[in-house]
Design a protein around this motif. Sequence first.
Motif, mmCIF file in Angstrom:
data_model
loop_
_atom_site.group_PDB
_atom_site.id
_atom_site.type_symbol
_atom_site.label_atom_id
_atom_site.label_comp_id
_atom_site.label_asym_id
_atom_site.label_seq_id
_atom_site.Cartn_x
_atom_site.Cartn_y
_atom_site.Cartn_z
ATOM 1 N N ARG A 83 24.111 90.760 92.188
ATOM 2 C CA ARG A 83 22.959 89.992 92.653
ATOM 3 C C ARG A 83 22.071 90.762 93.626
ATOM 4 N N GLU A 138 20.842 90.890 82.634
ATOM 5 C CA GLU A 138 21.172 89.470 82.461
ATOM 6 C C GLU A 138 22.024 88.973 83.617
ATOM 7 N N ARG A 139 23.008 89.767 84.012
ATOM 8 C CA ARG A 139 23.902 89.356 85.100
ATOM 9 C C ARG A 139 23.206 89.358 86.459
ATOM 10 N N GLU A 141 20.491 88.192 87.238
ATOM 11 C CA GLU A 141 19.826 86.898 87.360
ATOM 12 C C GLU A 141 18.435 86.973 87.974
ATOM 13 N N HIS A 142 18.307 86.685 89.255
ATOM 14 C CA HIS A 142 16.998 86.457 89.874
ATOM 15 C C HIS A 142 16.359 87.695 90.493
#
Length: 155
Positions: A83, A138-139, A141-142
């Motif tokens: 992240r 994809e992992r 995320e944001h």
Amino acid sequence: MRNVFAGFGKSTAFAVLGRALVPADRVLLRVSGGRFGVGAAVGLRTLLLTTVGRRSGEPRQVPLLYVERRGGYVVIGSNWGGRAHPAWSANLLAQPKATVAVGGRAVEVTGRLLTGAERQEMWDAVAAYWPAYDRYAERAEHREIRVFLLEPVSR
């Protein structure tokens, strides 16, 4: 061999293994002057990037997969799909001057964060070489994974 290994590279198990192998990869690349790293056994090109720690001011080294483009080295701040952005990318943003050990030589570079169409072009080039980057995105995320061009400094 690289293509076979790339399938495993998409898994979260690979991310765990990869993180565990970083210290050994760093040592191999340092000792060999960028000639040989852990990924070499499966045909992966890896360089050793040395940045200046943005808080400590101390040299920080990280092994990175790369693709050569436009006379420089394209590297991806995937952090294995985590992240947060990797520390080396924040260091490079704070101080773009860095060094890479690659192919048995040290090269002074300036790191440039890529954006827009240029970022996409380079992302596509690296993801074609190591398809796991698409899974990492994809992992992540944001966050948009950072893509840098490490451009050699003229002497």
